[in-house]
Design a protein around this motif. Structure first.
Motif, PDB file in Angstrom:
ATOM      1  N   SER A  42       0.816  -1.228   0.000  1.00 15.82           N
ATOM      2  CA  SER A  42       0.000   0.000   0.000  1.00 15.82           C
ATOM      3  C   SER A  42       0.844   1.270   0.000  1.00 15.82           C
ATOM      4  N   LYS A  43       2.119   1.141   0.390  1.00 23.06           N
ATOM      5  CA  LYS A  43       3.030   2.283   0.545  1.00 23.06           C
ATOM      6  C   LYS A  43       2.592   3.215   1.690  1.00 23.06           C
ATOM      7  N   LYS A  44       1.699   2.716   2.559  1.00 19.52           N
ATOM      8  CA  LYS A  44       1.315   3.396   3.795  1.00 19.52           C
ATOM      9  C   LYS A  44       1.703   2.473   4.943  1.00 19.52           C
ATOM     10  N   VAL A  45       2.394   3.034   5.944  1.00 21.05           N
ATOM     11  CA  VAL A  45       2.916   2.190   7.019  1.00 21.05           C
ATOM     12  C   VAL A  45       1.766   1.586   7.815  1.00 21.05           C
ATOM     13  N   THR A  46       1.822   0.273   7.944  1.00 20.98           N
ATOM     14  CA  THR A  46       0.826  -0.502   8.682  1.00 20.98           C
ATOM     15  C   THR A  46       1.531  -1.271   9.781  1.00 20.98           C
ATOM     16  N   ASN A  64      -3.730  11.039   9.062  1.00 23.55           N
ATOM     17  CA  ASN A  64      -2.296  11.357   9.188  1.00 23.55           C
ATOM     18  C   ASN A  64      -1.471  10.118   8.844  1.00 23.55           C
ATOM     19  N   PHE A  65      -1.439   9.801   7.573  1.00 21.96           N
ATOM     20  CA  PHE A  65      -0.734   8.602   7.114  1.00 21.96           C
ATOM     21  C   PHE A  65       0.775   8.802   7.147  1.00 21.96           C
ATOM     22  N   LEU A  66       1.480   7.692   7.127  1.00 18.92           N
ATOM     23  CA  LEU A  66       2.934   7.673   6.986  1.00 18.92           C
ATOM     24  C   LEU A  66       3.235   7.074   5.617  1.00 18.92           C
ATOM     25  N   GLN A  67       3.604   7.912   4.660  1.00 22.76           N
ATOM     26  CA  GLN A  67       3.889   7.453   3.303  1.00 22.76           C
ATOM     27  C   GLN A  67       5.282   6.812   3.276  1.00 22.76           C
ATOM     28  N   LEU A  68       5.343   5.580   2.850  1.00 24.50           N
ATOM     29  CA  LEU A  68       6.588   4.810   2.846  1.00 24.50           C
ATOM     30  C   LEU A  68       7.597   5.367   1.848  1.00 24.50           C
ATOM     31  N   VAL A  69       8.839   5.549   2.319  1.00 15.43           N
ATOM     32  CA  VAL A  69       9.953   5.912   1.440  1.00 15.43           C
ATOM     33  C   VAL A  69      10.864   4.703   1.265  1.00 15.43           C
ATOM     34  N   ASP A  70      11.347   4.149   2.370  1.00 11.05           N
ATOM     35  CA  ASP A  70      12.133   2.910   2.307  1.00 11.05           C
ATOM     36  C   ASP A  70      12.186   2.233   3.669  1.00 11.05           C
ATOM     37  N   ILE A  71      12.635   0.985   3.644  1.00 10.95           N
ATOM     38  CA  ILE A  71      12.749   0.179   4.859  1.00 10.95           C
ATOM     39  C   ILE A  71      14.150  -0.407   4.914  1.00 10.95           C
ATOM     40  N   LYS A  72      14.760  -0.316   6.090  1.00  8.01           N
ATOM     41  CA  LYS A  72      16.076  -0.916   6.310  1.00  8.01           C
ATOM     42  C   LYS A  72      15.955  -1.922   7.454  1.00  8.01           C
ATOM     43  N   LEU A  73      16.736  -2.968   7.365  1.00 11.08           N
ATOM     44  CA  LEU A  73      16.763  -4.020   8.375  1.00 11.08           C
ATOM     45  C   LEU A  73      18.077  -3.957   9.124  1.00 11.08           C
ATOM     46  N   ASP A  74      18.022  -4.090  10.452  1.00 10.84           N
ATOM     47  CA  ASP A  74      19.254  -4.002  11.243  1.00 10.84           C
ATOM     48  C   ASP A  74      20.099  -5.268  11.101  1.00 10.84           C
ATOM     49  N   ILE A  82      12.213   2.532   9.301  1.00 12.13           N
ATOM     50  CA  ILE A  82      11.336   2.867   8.195  1.00 12.13           C
ATOM     51  C   ILE A  82      11.345   4.374   7.985  1.00 12.13           C
ATOM     52  N   HIS A  83      11.802   4.788   6.805  1.00 12.53           N
ATOM     53  CA  HIS A  83      11.791   6.198   6.432  1.00 12.53           C
ATOM     54  C   HIS A  83      10.454   6.517   5.782  1.00 12.53           C
ATOM     55  N   VAL A  84       9.866   7.640   6.228  1.00 10.44           N
ATOM     56  CA  VAL A  84       8.533   8.003   5.759  1.00 10.44           C
ATOM     57  C   VAL A  84       8.453   9.491   5.442  1.00 10.44           C
TER      58      VAL A  84
END
Length: 198
Positions: A42-46, A64-74, A82-84
């Motif tokens: 969805s590109k919206k953080v769930t 007040n959605f959080l629009q997904l930019v990218d996700i990094k794993l530690d 999660i960058h939004v």
């Protein structure tokens, strides 16, 4: 991305939410595999809501959605960064972040210097502070100082003395920050103008 959802008994991993532009940490939530997949789709953080016991898309009620930019794993494969791009305030209290911080760009010492200038403008007397004395002399004097420092930077740029060039550049930036404050602005306002141009 090989996320270890089985590391914890509940199948959840923490998801640190960070503004992609300002780099402010906005909130912390938890995701299971289904929430992760829905976020990517969805590109919206769930998240997986531990209190509601269901998937919960941030903003589904408030807008007040959080629009997904990218996700990094530690490095341990069990925490997400999660960058939004946030749409509106993030915290349920109405604050920008869950730590009651303003979500604005921070420029390290430059931001601190802006606050020092503000404090000296408001809390110092002209006899105690150079900054307060400039504000007391008014806009013309502040603008004149910026002009003088700009000329000195140009002069030093033509010479080979790096130390003088850097010191005059610091003087120019310092006085420019004072001018911005005198006009009721801060560096973030200038950055927004530059961002619109590009």
């Amino acid at each position: 991305m090989n996320i270890d959802f089985n590391k914890n008994n509940d199948g959840l991993v923490p998801a640190v939410i960070q503004d992609a532009k300002t780099l402010k940490v906005l909130m912390l939530g938890y995701m299971n595999e289904e929430a992760f997949l829905k976020t990517n789709e969805s590109k919206k953080v769930t998240f997986y809501s531990r209190t509601k016991k269901r998937l919960w898309t941030k903003g589904e009620e408030s807008g007040n959605f959080l629009q997904l930019v990218d996700i990094k794993l530690d490095c341990d494969n069990d925490t997400l960064l999660i960058h939004v791009n946030p749409v509106g305030p993030v915290c349920h209290t109405g604050d920008d972040t869950c730590w009651q911080e303003k979500n604005k760009q921070d420029y390290g010492f430059i931001s601190e210097l802006e606050q020092i200038i503000e404090n000296r403008k408001n809390q110092s007397t002209p006899d105690d502070s150079y900054v307060a004395s400039l504000f007391a002399k008014g806009m013309n004097k502040i603008a004149q100082k910026v002009g003088e420092e700009a000329v000195e930077v140009v002069i030093e740029a033509k010479d080979d003395n790096e130390d003088l060039f850097l010191n005059e550049s610091a003087d120019l930036l310092f006085h420019y920050l004072i001018l911005l404050k005198a006009k009721g602005y801060e560096l973030n306002d200038i950055v927004k103008v530059l961002e619109k141009r590009n």
